[in-house]
Design an enzyme around this catalytic site. Structure first.
Site, short mmCIF file in Angstrom:
data_model
loop_
_atom_site.label_atom_id
_atom_site.label_comp_id
_atom_site.label_asym_id
_atom_site.label_seq_id
_atom_site.Cartn_x
_atom_site.Cartn_y
_atom_site.Cartn_z
N ASP A 118 -0.51 7.18 -1.76
CA ASP A 118 -2.00 6.68 -1.04
C ASP A 118 -1.75 7.13 0.30
OD1 ASP A 118 -3.63 5.22 -0.04
OD2 ASP A 118 -2.88 3.28 -0.81
N ASP A 326 -10.29 9.13 1.67
CA ASP A 326 -9.27 8.20 1.24
C ASP A 326 -9.18 8.27 -0.43
OD1 ASP A 326 -7.88 5.77 0.61
OD2 ASP A 326 -9.48 4.79 0.29
#
Length: 453
Positions: A118, A326
């Site tokens: 992430d 993202d």
């Protein structure tokens, strides 16, 4: 990040995300997997079930974007060089989560885990034995008592002061450092620890600092843990800066790919020589996130009339607005005026009747009989005429083979609140592109690369 993919219930169609000193330069490439589970498109699932699945993921994206507002400590300055090649894969079929995963070995002897990668988070979070609310016992967890190299991080240490949010030290300076955090729709409690960590294909980090999960509420936390690649001091990027020089890239495979055909490349060596780059921006209000300056959008080769203020960079006074990359959000979210302009231009260029909205997507077509011309979508960035990424069809449309419906895989972001005006370029739009994060030289790069098996 230019990627996304579902697989089981839908088929994706679209156009054209330490503290140990190093003695030598390293490089690694790791294969990535995507994990997200949806009904198979060949299983005869009704269109309503597909819409429910999309709506569920859309809601998860909304919850994730909301958590991106949290501020974290500023990053440390990078130095050094290196390279490593780490296999990554979609977690869709493996763990039923919307993250890409890599194999990691933690402790001595090594305990193997599939950790989510992430880039919009910093600290690593690993489920530890006896965790309340963590994944079922069938899912691996880390047993600190089985690793003689595990050490708790004490209150008063520099690492304890760097945890996201605020550290909890009711026992005083000698007690274990603890912290609470929200992730998506989940909250958790963790204690800070250190142990040997290695990603498959990467170097061993002898004393990696991570959160040992003790209590979890909600289902958003990846079952085998998460490794943050953000820009804060506890991220993988910062903890390995002397080895990999604060440089990494990834190529995210389609969600249809169930194996480790994607790659996470660590370090400056082995990165693409010919790559389009744009300046990496630093938002002091959200120092973890990777901001870029998006200056225009084209649909079908024609510029979309978007108000300049809607594409402006973040407000330096408040940190609101701007555009981030993202890989944990599936579908790109554009601020309402930007999305409305892109959607209207897309509908005009597609020249086909729009069907009823499905699963949170408002631009859908009945493609069973063909006749829908899917226009390309191009994101243009600061850095010159070449700093643009044109998405192929598989990155633009999400398609259900059950019912013959295809939808524009983007949606409007929030119109109010701290994330109003924020554009999130998500994983579906990044798939099968090499996305480079060169923090050392302040740039983000993009190049087309097929990594779907």
């Amino acid at each position: 990040m230019w990627i996304l993919g579902l697989s089981t219930i839908l088929a994706v169609l679209l156009f054209p995300t330490f503290w140990t000193a190093a003695v030598s330069v390293r490089s690694s490439t790791l294969l990535l997997a995507r994990s997200y589970s949806l009904p198979s498109p060949n299983a005869g699932a009704p269109l309503a079930a597909w819409a429910v699945s999309l709506a569920r993921q859309s809601a998860a994206d909304v919850a994730r974007v909301a958590t991106l507002a949290a501020a974290v400590p500023a990053k440390a300055k990078p130095k050094g060089k290196g390279r490593s090649f780490v296999p990554i894969a979609p977690g869709r079929q493996i763990l039923s989560i919307p993250n890409y995963v890599a194999r990691a070995r933690l402790g001595t002897p090594p305990q193997t885990l599939l950790v989510a990668i992430d880039p919009s988070n910093d600290a690593a979070w690993i489920p530890c034995s006896a965790c309340v609310g963590c994944a079922p016992k069938s899912s691996p967890s880390f047993a600190p008592t089985d690793s003689p190299t595990y050490r708790p991080v004490r209150c008063g240490s520099p690492q304890c002061a760097q945890v996201p949010g605020a550290a909890s030290c009711p026992g005083g300076p000698g007690a274990s450092c603890a912290f609470n955090l929200a992730y998506g729709s989940s909250t958790f409690q963790a204690v800070l620890g250190q142990d040997a960590l290695a990603l498959e294909g990467g170097a061993v980090v002898s004393s990696y600092t991570f959160g040992c999960l003790r209590v979890v509420t909600g289902g958003s936390v990846p079952p085998q843990g998460l490794l943050g690649f953000g820009r804060g001091p506890l991220s993988f990027l910062s903890q390995t800066k002397d080895t990999y020089g604060s440089v990494f890239s990834y190529c995210l495979p389609s969600y249809k790919s169930s194996n480790f055909s994607g790659t996470l490349r660590l370090g400056p060596a082995g990165q693409p020589k010919r790559i389009k780059t744009t300046p990496l921006l630093y938002n002091p209000h959200r120092p973890t996130l990777y901001y870029v300056d998006m200056v225009g959008i084209r649909v079908g080769g024609r510029a979309v009339a978007v108000p300049a203020s809607a594409l402006a960079s973040f407000d330096p006074a408040t940190g609101t607005g701007g555009t981030i990359m993202d890989a944990g959000t599936m579908f790109t979210r554009l601020s309402p005026p930007v999305y409305a302009a892109v959607r209207d231009a897309f509908r005009h260029r597609a020249r086909a009747p729009v069907s009823a909205p499905l699963g949170g997507f408002d631009t859908c077509y009945n493609v069973a009989g063909g006749g829908v011309r899917v226009p390309s979508v191009t994101f243009a960035f600061a850095g010159g005429a070449g700093a643009a990424v044109t998405l192929p069809e598989e990155n633009v449309m999400i398609h259900s083979s059950s019912g013959g419906i295809a939808c524009l895989a983007m949606a409007a972001g929030p119109s109010t609140g701290v994330n109003a005006g924020l554009n999130v370029l998500a994983s579906m739009q990044q798939q099968n592109h090499r996305v480079l994060f060169d923090v050392a030289n302040g740039r983000v790069g993009f190049s087309r690369e097929l990594c779907t098996a």
